[in-house]
Design a protein around this motif. Structure first.
Motif, PDB file in Angstrom:
ATOM      1  N   THR A 131      59.460  43.228  18.230  1.00  0.00           N
ATOM      2  CA  THR A 131      59.639  41.918  17.358  1.00  0.00           C
ATOM      3  C   THR A 131      60.871  41.721  17.239  1.00  0.00           C
ATOM      4  OG1 THR A 131      57.293  42.070  16.703  1.00  0.00           O
ATOM      5  CG2 THR A 131      58.811  40.520  15.446  1.00  0.00           C
ATOM      6  N   GLU A 132      61.505  42.741  16.729  1.00  0.00           N
ATOM      7  CA  GLU A 132      63.060  42.454  16.171  1.00  0.00           C
ATOM      8  C   GLU A 132      64.007  41.838  17.441  1.00  0.00           C
ATOM      9  OE1 GLU A 132      66.688  45.454  15.752  1.00  0.00           O
ATOM     10  OE2 GLU A 132      65.008  46.005  14.657  1.00  0.00           O
ATOM     11  N   LEU A 133      63.741  42.879  18.573  1.00  0.00           N
ATOM     12  CA  LEU A 133      64.267  42.426  19.981  1.00  0.00           C
ATOM     13  C   LEU A 133      63.930  40.768  20.585  1.00  0.00           C
ATOM     14  CD1 LEU A 133      63.957  45.715  21.683  1.00  0.00           C
ATOM     15  CD2 LEU A 133      66.310  44.731  20.993  1.00  0.00           C
ATOM     16  N   GLU A 134      62.590  40.551  20.232  1.00  0.00           N
ATOM     17  CA  GLU A 134      62.047  39.123  20.662  1.00  0.00           C
ATOM     18  C   GLU A 134      62.801  38.156  19.813  1.00  0.00           C
ATOM     19  OE1 GLU A 134      58.250  37.822  22.867  1.00  0.00           O
ATOM     20  OE2 GLU A 134      57.974  38.075  20.696  1.00  0.00           O
ATOM     21  N   ASN A 135      62.889  38.382  18.342  1.00  0.00           N
ATOM     22  CA  ASN A 135      63.313  37.231  17.534  1.00  0.00           C
ATOM     23  C   ASN A 135      64.793  37.113  17.697  1.00  0.00           C
ATOM     24  OD1 ASN A 135      61.003  36.873  16.427  1.00  0.00           O
ATOM     25  ND2 ASN A 135      61.136  38.265  14.550  1.00  0.00           N
ATOM     26  N   THR A 136      65.398  38.134  18.305  1.00  0.00           N
ATOM     27  CA  THR A 136      66.882  38.003  18.748  1.00  0.00           C
ATOM     28  C   THR A 136      67.352  37.498  20.187  1.00  0.00           C
ATOM     29  OG1 THR A 136      67.390  40.369  19.062  1.00  0.00           O
ATOM     30  CG2 THR A 136      67.799  39.340  16.747  1.00  0.00           C
ATOM     31  N   ASP A 137      66.092  37.171  20.806  1.00  0.00           N
ATOM     32  CA  ASP A 137      66.236  36.587  22.120  1.00  0.00           C
ATOM     33  C   ASP A 137      66.704  37.582  22.960  1.00  0.00           C
ATOM     34  OD1 ASP A 137      65.211  34.042  21.420  1.00  0.00           O
ATOM     35  OD2 ASP A 137      67.063  33.275  20.789  1.00  0.00           O
ATOM     36  N   LYS A 138      66.648  38.740  22.942  1.00  0.00           N
ATOM     37  CA  LYS A 138      66.913  39.913  23.707  1.00  0.00           C
ATOM     38  C   LYS A 138      65.771  40.264  24.810  1.00  0.00           C
ATOM     39  CE  LYS A 138      70.063  41.788  20.589  1.00  0.00           C
ATOM     40  NZ  LYS A 138      71.164  41.178  20.664  1.00  0.00           N
ATOM     41  N   ILE A 139      64.602  40.040  24.273  1.00  0.00           N
ATOM     42  CA  ILE A 139      63.404  40.240  25.277  1.00  0.00           C
ATOM     43  C   ILE A 139      62.155  39.390  25.007  1.00  0.00           C
ATOM     44  CG2 ILE A 139      63.944  43.015  25.315  1.00  0.00           C
ATOM     45  CD1 ILE A 139      61.124  42.912  23.381  1.00  0.00           C
ATOM     46  N   SER A 140      61.481  39.522  25.850  1.00  0.00           N
ATOM     47  CA  SER A 140      60.030  38.789  25.661  1.00  0.00           C
ATOM     48  C   SER A 140      59.164  40.035  25.904  1.00  0.00           C
ATOM     49  CB  SER A 140      59.806  37.647  26.596  1.00  0.00           C
ATOM     50  OG  SER A 140      58.408  37.071  26.263  1.00  0.00           O
ATOM     51  N   PHE A 141      57.990  40.187  25.014  1.00  0.00           N
ATOM     52  CA  PHE A 141      56.804  41.025  25.424  1.00  0.00           C
ATOM     53  C   PHE A 141      55.585  40.595  25.161  1.00  0.00           C
ATOM     54  CE2 PHE A 141      57.189  41.379  20.629  1.00  0.00           C
ATOM     55  CZ  PHE A 141      55.946  41.887  20.504  1.00  0.00           C
ATOM     56  N   ALA A 142      54.831  41.265  26.070  1.00  0.00           N
ATOM     57  CA  ALA A 142      53.264  40.800  25.942  1.00  0.00           C
ATOM     58  C   ALA A 142      52.456  41.986  25.885  1.00  0.00           C
ATOM     59  CB  ALA A 142      52.891  40.076  27.153  1.00  0.00           C
ATOM     60  N   GLU A 143      51.033  41.583  25.205  1.00  0.00           N
ATOM     61  CA  GLU A 143      50.338  43.250  24.978  1.00  0.00           C
ATOM     62  C   GLU A 143      49.069  42.804  25.846  1.00  0.00           C
ATOM     63  OE1 GLU A 143      49.951  42.087  20.781  1.00  0.00           O
ATOM     64  OE2 GLU A 143      51.454  43.858  20.457  1.00  0.00           O
ATOM     65  N   PRO A 144      49.073  42.933  27.184  1.00  0.00           N
ATOM     66  CA  PRO A 144      47.844  42.598  28.041  1.00  0.00           C
ATOM     67  C   PRO A 144      46.630  43.461  27.543  1.00  0.00           C
ATOM     68  CG  PRO A 144      49.476  43.776  29.279  1.00  0.00           C
ATOM     69  CD  PRO A 144      50.056  43.565  28.092  1.00  0.00           C
ATOM     70  N   ASN A 145      46.624  44.528  27.228  1.00  0.00           N
ATOM     71  CA  ASN A 145      45.759  45.523  26.697  1.00  0.00           C
ATOM     72  C   ASN A 145      46.233  46.230  25.679  1.00  0.00           C
ATOM     73  OD1 ASN A 145      42.951  46.341  27.293  1.00  0.00           O
ATOM     74  ND2 ASN A 145      43.804  48.646  27.775  1.00  0.00           N
ATOM     75  N   ILE A 146      45.531  45.611  24.565  1.00  0.00           N
ATOM     76  CA  ILE A 146      45.931  46.218  23.170  1.00  0.00           C
ATOM     77  C   ILE A 146      44.750  46.738  22.408  1.00  0.00           C
ATOM     78  CG2 ILE A 146      46.059  44.235  21.824  1.00  0.00           C
ATOM     79  CD1 ILE A 146      48.807  46.577  21.183  1.00  0.00           C
ATOM     80  N   SER A 147      44.673  48.240  22.014  1.00  0.00           N
ATOM     81  CA  SER A 147      43.479  48.443  21.495  1.00  0.00           C
ATOM     82  C   SER A 147      43.473  47.981  20.039  1.00  0.00           C
ATOM     83  CB  SER A 147      43.624  50.138  21.326  1.00  0.00           C
ATOM     84  OG  SER A 147      44.460  50.627  20.335  1.00  0.00           O
ATOM     85  N   GLN A 148      42.223  48.177  19.529  1.00  0.00           N
ATOM     86  CA  GLN A 148      42.002  47.401  18.018  1.00  0.00           C
ATOM     87  C   GLN A 148      43.023  48.374  17.114  1.00  0.00           C
ATOM     88  OE1 GLN A 148      39.997  44.622  17.319  1.00  0.00           O
ATOM     89  NE2 GLN A 148      41.078  45.364  15.405  1.00  0.00           N
ATOM     90  N   LYS A 149      42.928  49.695  17.450  1.00  0.00           N
ATOM     91  CA  LYS A 149      43.578  50.538  16.491  1.00  0.00           C
ATOM     92  C   LYS A 149      44.831  50.279  16.484  1.00  0.00           C
ATOM     93  CE  LYS A 149      45.587  55.286  15.921  1.00  0.00           C
ATOM     94  NZ  LYS A 149      46.925  54.900  16.156  1.00  0.00           N
ATOM     95  N   HIS A 150      45.515  49.742  17.574  1.00  0.00           N
ATOM     96  CA  HIS A 150      47.067  49.290  17.442  1.00  0.00           C
ATOM     97  C   HIS A 150      47.224  47.917  16.779  1.00  0.00           C
ATOM     98  CE1 HIS A 150      47.945  52.536  20.667  1.00  0.00           C
ATOM     99  NE2 HIS A 150      48.015  52.925  19.639  1.00  0.00           N
TER     100      HIS A 150
END
Length: 154
Positions: A131-150
């Protein structure tokens, strides 16, 4: 791989590429006669399963190989996709940073990689870094398969 390994074909729609993708993944054979295989590498472009999941696959005449049909049992592991937007970021260095947090990754090119977050890992520190990297426009990320625990650990 080993004699207990098998590559299976997976065909799915990728939100990253916005198209149908065909990918072959290594699996460990659980029970070939029942079509049960454990995914043994990180999927690149976003099917709804992760490394460690048990899947059902069978021979498909049209595809001419063993082909994924459905997830039988989830491992609880999650998959995260990362696109580097800042050309000053070295992909290997960033992958090493996440490796230090316990995330194995596989990359392709200089600006894209996928990470595996194991079920027993706490996702909050990893998510905060993403999130920190995305908020500073360094990366974009996606979670195509995220467990309920995570999801609960965000």
């Amino acid at each position: 791989m080993t004699e207990n390994s098998e590559k299976i074909l997976v065909r799915y729609f990728s939100n990253i590429l916005d198209e149908i993708v065909v990918e072959t993944l290594w699996t460990n054979i659980i029970d070939k006669s029942k079509g049960l295989y454990e995914i043994d590498n990180i999927p690149f472009y976003g099917p709804e399963f992760s490394c460690g999941d048990i899947v059902f696959a069978e021979y498909d005449k049209a595809e001419e190989r063993i082909t994924f049909r459905e997830v039988v049992k989830s491992s609880g592991n999650s998959t995260v996709q990362v696109i580097i937007l800042d050309e000053n970021i070295n992909v290997e260095n960033l992958r090493n940073e996440f490796n230090a947090l316990g995330c194995e990754s596989e990359g392709t090119g200089n600006n894209y990689f996928v990470m595996e977050v194991l079920y027993n890992q706490n996702y909050s520190q990893i998510f905060n870094k993403l999130t920190e990297l995305e908020n500073t426009d360094k990366i974009s990320f996606a979670e195509p398969n995220i467990s309920q625990k995570h999801l609960d650990e965000k």
